[in-house]
Motif scaffolding. Structure first.
Motif, PDB file in Angstrom:
ATOM      1  N   SER A   1      12.702 -16.738   2.759  1.00 46.29           N
ATOM      2  CA  SER A   1      13.336 -18.030   3.039  1.00 46.29           C
ATOM      3  C   SER A   1      12.332 -19.124   3.354  1.00 46.29           C
ATOM      4  O   SER A   1      12.651 -20.319   3.288  1.00 46.29           O
ATOM      5  CB  SER A   1      14.319 -17.886   4.211  1.00 46.29           C
ATOM      6  N   LEU A   2      11.098 -18.729   3.697  1.00 44.88           N
ATOM      7  CA  LEU A   2      10.069 -19.710   4.044  1.00 44.88           C
ATOM      8  C   LEU A   2       9.203 -20.102   2.855  1.00 44.88           C
ATOM      9  O   LEU A   2       8.277 -20.899   2.996  1.00 44.88           O
ATOM     10  CB  LEU A   2       9.178 -19.149   5.161  1.00 44.88           C
ATOM     11  N   ALA A   3       9.498 -19.551   1.687  1.00 45.72           N
ATOM     12  CA  ALA A   3       8.681 -19.823   0.500  1.00 45.72           C
ATOM     13  C   ALA A   3       8.513 -21.319   0.203  1.00 45.72           C
ATOM     14  O   ALA A   3       7.401 -21.761  -0.104  1.00 45.72           O
ATOM     15  CB  ALA A   3       9.268 -19.098  -0.713  1.00 45.72           C
ATOM     16  N   PRO A   4       9.558 -22.132   0.303  1.00 43.52           N
ATOM     17  CA  PRO A   4       9.382 -23.563  -0.025  1.00 43.52           C
ATOM     18  C   PRO A   4       8.370 -24.273   0.874  1.00 43.52           C
ATOM     19  O   PRO A   4       7.521 -25.026   0.400  1.00 43.52           O
ATOM     20  CB  PRO A   4      10.796 -24.143   0.169  1.00 43.52           C
ATOM     21  N   VAL A   5       8.425 -24.028   2.200  1.00 39.42           N
ATOM     22  CA  VAL A   5       7.518 -24.737   3.094  1.00 39.42           C
ATOM     23  C   VAL A   5       6.089 -24.226   2.938  1.00 39.42           C
ATOM     24  O   VAL A   5       5.119 -24.997   3.037  1.00 39.42           O
ATOM     25  CB  VAL A   5       7.994 -24.626   4.560  1.00 39.42           C
ATOM     26  N   ILE A   6       5.930 -22.933   2.674  1.00 44.67           N
ATOM     27  CA  ILE A   6       4.592 -22.374   2.464  1.00 44.67           C
ATOM     28  C   ILE A   6       3.997 -22.924   1.173  1.00 44.67           C
ATOM     29  O   ILE A   6       2.820 -23.293   1.121  1.00 44.67           O
ATOM     30  CB  ILE A   6       4.661 -20.836   2.431  1.00 44.67           C
ATOM     31  N   LYS A   7       4.800 -23.015   0.134  1.00 44.20           N
ATOM     32  CA  LYS A   7       4.340 -23.574  -1.136  1.00 44.20           C
ATOM     33  C   LYS A   7       3.896 -25.016  -0.933  1.00 44.20           C
ATOM     34  O   LYS A   7       2.848 -25.442  -1.449  1.00 44.20           O
ATOM     35  CB  LYS A   7       5.468 -23.507  -2.175  1.00 44.20           C
ATOM     36  N   HIS A   8       4.656 -25.769  -0.148  1.00 45.89           N
ATOM     37  CA  HIS A   8       4.300 -27.166   0.117  1.00 45.89           C
ATOM     38  C   HIS A   8       2.991 -27.256   0.881  1.00 45.89           C
ATOM     39  O   HIS A   8       2.152 -28.121   0.611  1.00 45.89           O
ATOM     40  CB  HIS A   8       5.416 -27.836   0.909  1.00 45.89           C
ATOM     41  N   TYR A   9       2.786 -26.349   1.839  1.00 48.62           N
ATOM     42  CA  TYR A   9       1.545 -26.344   2.625  1.00 48.62           C
ATOM     43  C   TYR A   9       0.329 -26.208   1.720  1.00 48.62           C
ATOM     44  O   TYR A   9      -0.677 -26.902   1.897  1.00 48.62           O
ATOM     45  CB  TYR A   9       1.577 -25.200   3.633  1.00 48.62           C
ATOM     46  N   PHE A  10       0.411 -25.304   0.754  1.00 54.99           N
ATOM     47  CA  PHE A  10      -0.733 -25.077  -0.111  1.00 54.99           C
ATOM     48  C   PHE A  10      -0.900 -26.182  -1.159  1.00 54.99           C
ATOM     49  O   PHE A  10      -1.995 -26.442  -1.625  1.00 54.99           O
ATOM     50  CB  PHE A  10      -0.600 -23.725  -0.816  1.00 54.99           C
ATOM     51  N   GLU A  11       0.196 -26.828  -1.527  1.00 58.96           N
ATOM     52  CA  GLU A  11       0.109 -27.877  -2.543  1.00 58.96           C
ATOM     53  C   GLU A  11      -0.428 -29.184  -1.971  1.00 58.96           C
ATOM     54  O   GLU A  11      -1.147 -29.912  -2.648  1.00 58.96           O
ATOM     55  CB  GLU A  11       1.490 -28.111  -3.163  1.00 58.96           C
ATOM     56  N   VAL A  12      -0.096 -29.485  -0.731  1.00 57.13           N
ATOM     57  CA  VAL A  12      -0.502 -30.754  -0.138  1.00 57.13           C
ATOM     58  C   VAL A  12      -2.010 -30.963  -0.152  1.00 57.13           C
ATOM     59  O   VAL A  12      -2.481 -32.034  -0.509  1.00 57.13           O
ATOM     60  CB  VAL A  12       0.050 -30.877   1.304  1.00 57.13           C
ATOM     61  N   PRO A  13      -2.844 -29.954   0.211  1.00 53.08           N
ATOM     62  CA  PRO A  13      -4.290 -30.200   0.259  1.00 53.08           C
ATOM     63  C   PRO A  13      -4.981 -30.175  -1.094  1.00 53.08           C
ATOM     64  O   PRO A  13      -6.193 -30.227  -1.147  1.00 53.08           O
ATOM     65  CB  PRO A  13      -4.818 -29.030   1.121  1.00 53.08           C
ATOM     66  N   LEU A  14      -4.224 -30.099  -2.207  1.00 54.09           N
ATOM     67  CA  LEU A  14      -4.877 -29.948  -3.503  1.00 54.09           C
ATOM     68  C   LEU A  14      -5.793 -31.119  -3.843  1.00 54.09           C
ATOM     69  O   LEU A  14      -6.707 -30.975  -4.637  1.00 54.09           O
ATOM     70  CB  LEU A  14      -3.820 -29.778  -4.608  1.00 54.09           C
ATOM     71  N   THR A  15      -5.533 -32.291  -3.281  1.00 53.69           N
ATOM     72  CA  THR A  15      -6.382 -33.443  -3.559  1.00 53.69           C
ATOM     73  C   THR A  15      -7.585 -33.488  -2.620  1.00 53.69           C
ATOM     74  O   THR A  15      -8.459 -34.327  -2.771  1.00 53.69           O
ATOM     75  CB  THR A  15      -5.583 -34.744  -3.417  1.00 53.69           C
ATOM     76  N   VAL A  16      -7.625 -32.598  -1.649  1.00 51.35           N
ATOM     77  CA  VAL A  16      -8.725 -32.562  -0.692  1.00 51.35           C
ATOM     78  C   VAL A  16      -9.822 -31.634  -1.226  1.00 51.35           C
ATOM     79  O   VAL A  16      -9.531 -30.560  -1.743  1.00 51.35           O
ATOM     80  CB  VAL A  16      -8.224 -32.052   0.678  1.00 51.35           C
ATOM     81  N   PRO A  17     -11.099 -32.032  -1.135  1.00 51.51           N
ATOM     82  CA  PRO A  17     -12.186 -31.165  -1.605  1.00 51.51           C
ATOM     83  C   PRO A  17     -12.146 -29.814  -0.913  1.00 51.51           C
ATOM     84  O   PRO A  17     -11.678 -29.681   0.218  1.00 51.51           O
ATOM     85  CB  PRO A  17     -13.442 -31.959  -1.231  1.00 51.51           C
ATOM     86  N   LEU A  18     -12.655 -28.812  -1.583  1.00 50.09           N
ATOM     87  CA  LEU A  18     -12.711 -27.473  -1.005  1.00 50.09           C
ATOM     88  C   LEU A  18     -13.590 -27.477   0.239  1.00 50.09           C
ATOM     89  O   LEU A  18     -14.651 -28.083   0.257  1.00 50.09           O
ATOM     90  CB  LEU A  18     -13.273 -26.482  -2.033  1.00 50.09           C
TER      91      LEU A  18
ATOM     92  N   GLY B   1      -7.441 -15.452   4.461  1.00 48.41           N
ATOM     93  CA  GLY B   1      -6.874 -16.793   4.381  1.00 48.41           C
ATOM     94  C   GLY B   1      -7.509 -17.624   3.280  1.00 48.41           C
ATOM     95  O   GLY B   1      -6.820 -18.312   2.524  1.00 48.41           O
ATOM     96  N   ALA B   2      -8.828 -17.552   3.181  1.00 45.62           N
ATOM     97  CA  ALA B   2      -9.538 -18.289   2.129  1.00 45.62           C
ATOM     98  C   ALA B   2      -9.131 -17.790   0.750  1.00 45.62           C
ATOM     99  O   ALA B   2      -8.922 -18.577  -0.177  1.00 45.62           O
ATOM    100  CB  ALA B   2     -11.051 -18.147   2.324  1.00 45.62           C
ATOM    101  N   ILE B   3      -9.011 -16.479   0.612  1.00 50.79           N
ATOM    102  CA  ILE B   3      -8.625 -15.896  -0.674  1.00 50.79           C
ATOM    103  C   ILE B   3      -7.232 -16.365  -1.073  1.00 50.79           C
ATOM    104  O   ILE B   3      -6.992 -16.737  -2.226  1.00 50.79           O
ATOM    105  CB  ILE B   3      -8.691 -14.360  -0.608  1.00 50.79           C
ATOM    106  N   GLN B   4      -6.317 -16.382  -0.115  1.00 52.40           N
ATOM    107  CA  GLN B   4      -4.953 -16.811  -0.408  1.00 52.40           C
ATOM    108  C   GLN B   4      -4.918 -18.264  -0.883  1.00 52.40           C
ATOM    109  O   GLN B   4      -4.220 -18.600  -1.845  1.00 52.40           O
ATOM    110  CB  GLN B   4      -4.075 -16.634   0.826  1.00 52.40           C
ATOM    111  N   LYS B   5      -5.683 -19.126  -0.226  1.00 48.18           N
ATOM    112  CA  LYS B   5      -5.697 -20.535  -0.618  1.00 48.18           C
ATOM    113  C   LYS B   5      -6.325 -20.719  -1.998  1.00 48.18           C
ATOM    114  O   LYS B   5      -5.863 -21.534  -2.804  1.00 48.18           O
ATOM    115  CB  LYS B   5      -6.455 -21.359   0.424  1.00 48.18           C
ATOM    116  N   LEU B   6      -7.369 -19.956  -2.293  1.00 50.99           N
ATOM    117  CA  LEU B   6      -8.003 -20.039  -3.618  1.00 50.99           C
ATOM    118  C   LEU B   6      -7.066 -19.515  -4.697  1.00 50.99           C
ATOM    119  O   LEU B   6      -7.057 -20.028  -5.826  1.00 50.99           O
ATOM    120  CB  LEU B   6      -9.313 -19.248  -3.626  1.00 50.99           C
ATOM    121  N   MET B   7      -6.265 -18.505  -4.349  1.00 46.80           N
ATOM    122  CA  MET B   7      -5.281 -17.977  -5.299  1.00 46.80           C
ATOM    123  C   MET B   7      -4.237 -19.046  -5.626  1.00 46.80           C
ATOM    124  O   MET B   7      -3.899 -19.276  -6.792  1.00 46.80           O
ATOM    125  CB  MET B   7      -4.600 -16.745  -4.701  1.00 46.80           C
ATOM    126  N   VAL B   8      -3.724 -19.716  -4.580  1.00 48.47           N
ATOM    127  CA  VAL B   8      -2.699 -20.730  -4.778  1.00 48.47           C
ATOM    128  C   VAL B   8      -3.240 -21.889  -5.605  1.00 48.47           C
ATOM    129  O   VAL B   8      -2.535 -22.460  -6.443  1.00 48.47           O
ATOM    130  CB  VAL B   8      -2.160 -21.229  -3.417  1.00 48.47           C
TER     131      VAL B   8
END
Length: 202
Positions: free
Chosen positions: A75-92, A124-131
């Motif tokens: 049930s938390l998939a939408p908010v988690i997806k948004h969390y990972f999508e928001v920083p996409l414009t931020v440098p690694l 955590g880093a691996i998960q963010k790189l995967m997303v």
């Protein structure tokens, strides 16, 4: 400062947490804690029931064969997806770049191998790189626990302006690398040299 010994349940929960997406086997839980397997099974059952019964908990305990792992409720998939999508414009971040560099130069590689090189936990880093689509899994290592093997993707090549992995900046010669002093800095410095060249070209 007074400290109290962690409860058996807390110890198991902590090991589930740090094992990340790969999870941890019943045998490894027993080996690390020294608890008997029936006792661990009871703790795991109690944890699973606790998460399931608590609507305020974000966690669920999953089991695959003899491996257990923590995950977030569907049930938390939408908010988690948004969390990972928001920083996409931020440098690694440096941590993400370091993890990515190690994978790029040592792929295919397991999370535990990455952790060993970095000296810190990398799930955590691996998960963010995967997303972000910069890394992916490519099978599992034929070893206890069957850990995932991580590799870079075509998106990684595009991000660094590479036509292929053969264009990665060279690492120091193997005979110049002291394995006992190996750290993520070695790989990060090499990968960042590519970014500097890109900036100079532009």
């Amino acid at each position: 400062m007074l400290t109290t010994k962690a409860t058996n349940q807390a110890q198991i929960e902590a090991l589930l947490f740090i094992s990340g997406d790969e999870g941890i086997t019943l045998g490894d839980l027993a080996k690390i804690t020294g608890f008997m397997k029936p006792a661990i099974r009871k703790i795991l059952s109690d944890l699973g029931n606790k998460y399931a019964a608590d609507p305020e908990s974000a966690l669920v305990l999953l089991q695959s064969d003899d491996t257990f792992r923590l995950a977030t409720k569907q049930s938390l998939a939408p908010v988690i997806k948004h969390y990972f999508e928001v920083p996409l414009t931020v440098p690694l971040t440096t941590a993400l770049l370091e993890t990515l560099a190690i994978i790029a130069y040592r792929q295919p590689i397991t999370r535990l191998e990455i952790d060993s090189i970095r000296g810190v936990q990398s799930s955590g880093a691996i998960q963010k790189l995967m997303v972000r689509g910069l890394i992916d899994t490519k099978g599992r290592l034929d070893a206890p626990g069957r850990p995932f093997l991580y590799v870079t993707t075509n998106n990684f090549l595009d991000y660094f302006g590479l036509a292929s992995l053969a264009e990665l900046p060279a690492l120091p010669a193997q005979d110049e690398i002291d394995e006992s002093d190996l750290s993520g800095d070695l790989f990060l410095e090499a990968l960042q040299s590519r970014e500097r060249h890109q900036e100079e070209d532009n």
